[in-house]
Design a protein around this motif. Sequence first.
Motif, PDB file in Angstrom:
ATOM      1  N   ASN A  20       9.255 154.410  53.193  1.00 36.69           N
ATOM      2  CA  ASN A  20       8.324 154.768  53.467  1.00 36.69           C
ATOM      3  C   ASN A  20       8.445 156.571  53.295  1.00 36.69           C
ATOM      4  O   ASN A  20       9.649 156.865  53.327  1.00 36.69           O
ATOM      5  N   ASN A 114       9.541 139.508  54.894  1.00 39.12           N
ATOM      6  CA  ASN A 114      10.118 140.407  55.902  1.00 39.12           C
ATOM      7  C   ASN A 114       8.851 141.349  56.409  1.00 39.12           C
ATOM      8  O   ASN A 114       8.589 141.838  56.603  1.00 39.12           O
ATOM      9  N   PHE A 115       7.237 139.918  56.010  1.00 36.12           N
ATOM     10  CA  PHE A 115       5.887 140.823  56.509  1.00 36.12           C
ATOM     11  C   PHE A 115       5.606 139.897  57.573  1.00 36.12           C
ATOM     12  O   PHE A 115       5.624 138.741  57.849  1.00 36.12           O
ATOM     13  N   ILE A 116       5.501 141.016  58.718  1.00 35.07           N
ATOM     14  CA  ILE A 116       5.281 140.014  59.921  1.00 35.07           C
ATOM     15  C   ILE A 116       3.679 139.726  60.033  1.00 35.07           C
ATOM     16  O   ILE A 116       2.604 140.922  60.031  1.00 35.07           O
ATOM     17  N   ASN A 121      -3.565 141.385  60.666  1.00 29.75           N
ATOM     18  CA  ASN A 121      -3.290 141.485  58.978  1.00 29.75           C
ATOM     19  C   ASN A 121      -3.811 139.552  58.858  1.00 29.75           C
ATOM     20  O   ASN A 121      -2.996 139.749  57.494  1.00 29.75           O
ATOM     21  N   GLY A 147      -6.231 151.761  57.114  1.00 29.18           N
ATOM     22  CA  GLY A 147      -5.559 152.801  57.813  1.00 29.18           C
ATOM     23  C   GLY A 147      -3.974 153.286  57.144  1.00 29.18           C
ATOM     24  O   GLY A 147      -3.525 151.866  56.548  1.00 29.18           O
ATOM     25  N   VAL A 148      -3.383 153.928  57.375  1.00 31.34           N
ATOM     26  CA  VAL A 148      -1.889 154.379  56.977  1.00 31.34           C
ATOM     27  C   VAL A 148      -0.910 153.943  57.736  1.00 31.34           C
ATOM     28  O   VAL A 148      -1.241 153.301  58.938  1.00 31.34           O
ATOM     29  N   LEU A 150      -0.229 150.269  57.849  1.00 27.96           N
ATOM     30  CA  LEU A 150      -0.900 149.201  58.601  1.00 27.96           C
ATOM     31  C   LEU A 150       0.058 148.077  57.558  1.00 27.96           C
ATOM     32  O   LEU A 150      -0.209 146.926  57.388  1.00 27.96           O
ATOM     33  N   GLY A 151       0.668 148.792  56.334  1.00 35.88           N
ATOM     34  CA  GLY A 151       1.243 147.106  55.425  1.00 35.88           C
ATOM     35  C   GLY A 151       0.886 146.657  53.982  1.00 35.88           C
ATOM     36  O   GLY A 151       0.814 146.063  53.489  1.00 35.88           O
ATOM     37  N   LYS A 152      -0.252 147.650  53.809  1.00 31.53           N
ATOM     38  CA  LYS A 152      -1.315 147.631  52.958  1.00 31.53           C
ATOM     39  C   LYS A 152      -0.218 147.732  51.404  1.00 31.53           C
ATOM     40  O   LYS A 152      -0.493 146.599  50.157  1.00 31.53           O
ATOM     41  N   HIS A 154       3.144 146.931  51.695  1.00 28.62           N
ATOM     42  CA  HIS A 154       3.843 145.885  51.865  1.00 28.62           C
ATOM     43  C   HIS A 154       3.226 144.976  50.999  1.00 28.62           C
ATOM     44  O   HIS A 154       4.293 143.643  50.303  1.00 28.62           O
ATOM     45  N   ILE A 280       7.527 143.051  64.387  1.00 25.38           N
ATOM     46  CA  ILE A 280       8.158 143.572  63.382  1.00 25.38           C
ATOM     47  C   ILE A 280       9.424 144.723  63.572  1.00 25.38           C
ATOM     48  O   ILE A 280       9.893 144.376  63.079  1.00 25.38           O
ATOM     49  N   LYS A 284      12.676 144.477  61.400  1.00 21.15           N
ATOM     50  CA  LYS A 284      13.171 145.758  61.012  1.00 21.15           C
ATOM     51  C   LYS A 284      14.610 145.538  61.081  1.00 21.15           C
ATOM     52  O   LYS A 284      15.696 146.486  60.580  1.00 21.15           O
ATOM     53  N   ARG A 309       4.625 151.963  60.026  1.00 22.21           N
ATOM     54  CA  ARG A 309       5.081 153.337  59.383  1.00 22.21           C
ATOM     55  C   ARG A 309       6.616 154.563  60.076  1.00 22.21           C
ATOM     56  O   ARG A 309       7.372 154.409  60.199  1.00 22.21           O
ATOM     57  N   GLU A 312       9.238 151.724  61.441  1.00 25.08           N
ATOM     58  CA  GLU A 312      10.174 152.110  61.018  1.00 25.08           C
ATOM     59  C   GLU A 312      10.879 153.842  61.586  1.00 25.08           C
ATOM     60  O   GLU A 312      12.376 153.661  61.218  1.00 25.08           O
TER      61      GLU A 312
END
Length: 445
Positions: A20, A114-116, A121, A147-148, A150-152, A154, A280, A284, A309, A312
Amino acid sequence: MTDRLILWDNVLNVVKSSTNEAIFNSFFSVVHPLSFDDNRFIVKVDSPLVADWIKQKYFSIIEDSLSKSAGKKIQLFIQCKGMKEKVITSAAKTSGKKKKIHVTNLNPNFLFNNFIIGNSNQMAHAAAYASGQNPGHAYNPLFIYGGVGLGKTHLMQAIGHAAITKNKNLNVLYISSERFVNQYIDAIQTRTLPKFRESYRSNVDVLLVDDIQFLSGKERMQEEFFHTFNALHNEGKQIVMTSDKSPQKLKSIENRLVNRFEWGMVVDIQSPDFETRVAIIHKKLEQYGQKFDEDICFYLANKVRNDVRKIEGAIVKLLGYASIKNEPVNLEMAKECLKGYISSHIITLDFIQKSVSEFFDLRTNDLKSSKRPRSIAYPRQLAMYLCRNMTNSSLTEIAQSFGGKDHTTVLYACRKIEKKKSEDEVMKQQLLTLEKNIIDRVQMM
Ligand code: ADP
Ligand code: MG
């Protein structure tokens, strides 16, 4: 000498596409390629915190990228002033022996584990998970949009990891569309198009193409990708793509491609709700080996809403702040540290253009024009640079907003400013002032 810089530049590109922005900017700006001889690549890092971070999170990515670019096995060494060990080596690493045709440039943290999962989603996760378990068969192609931050990326990389975990012999290739385009242009210039094609069409079992909206308006690239897509799809290889828009909403992409994007499964990711954001944040922190009181987690989850992002980024900023102050994180500190912290989606291209033109006493239309005098060209380049660095817009989007220019114009401007700002004190100050103006204004809104 040049070798070292070129290799390092490649590393930065790879890392940038798989991490990121907040982390990339704050960490990699203090890492300097020191020397390269034979198969040893030494980087110098000024902060032990950063050295440690890189050792833990980026060692393999960097080594893999160096080895890939150099065409031989390169060992990375990190040198840091304040560290007990003078040079940290890769000795602690375990694996890395398996010979693969493609060095998989996946971010090691982008795992399903690691993905919530939340309401926002769930579908995307389920589709991605199925594709990772059964590449080429579950959903092919899989198209993830949203959108930006958002975990795409990932999710997409998690598919790659899962596929390799199930079958070590699979070749997974992750590439950002921007890089795909650059490699293609490179291949044309160096007359190595057949090699370029070969690298994508044979020996790839899972192709992950990130931010496909970048192909908008690039007809030849679309053509190239169309053939790559067909070649892989015909052989039942898994293709995963991400985009900021649904296939239907993608502008300037040929119908036959849009049509193919919709062949398999199209899923979207929305902004996470409060509970998901808190989860999330916990995740993290766990990854960073840290823990915050619940009130701080809630504060963060309220402060940064849309973009994971940015969440984070806020955590990293807060941890950095606490480490400089040498105090444990508390709510007051979080408030103080994140006072000026704003989600970059609030800062628009328009907004930056307006601020820059006011600063230089120009009309916004001048920035969007193709006028060449330095009094206009220079502010225009600064504005492009700021747009690139203060928003998550792509080069193409930025180019569009400057009166429909070509993305290479923006790239050129950014490179030029980036290069000059370290030597040119006036420019540096102007950039700082402009950034501050923009942030101040956004906060007053
Ligand atoms: P995008 O590609 O959609 O712009 P990324 O996949 O790069 O976003 O995600 C941005 C950051 O947020 C990454 O560090 C990623 O790990 C993290 N992230 C996004 N969604 C989640 C989630 N649901 N759970 C955990 N981390 C997430
Ligand atoms: Mg992404």
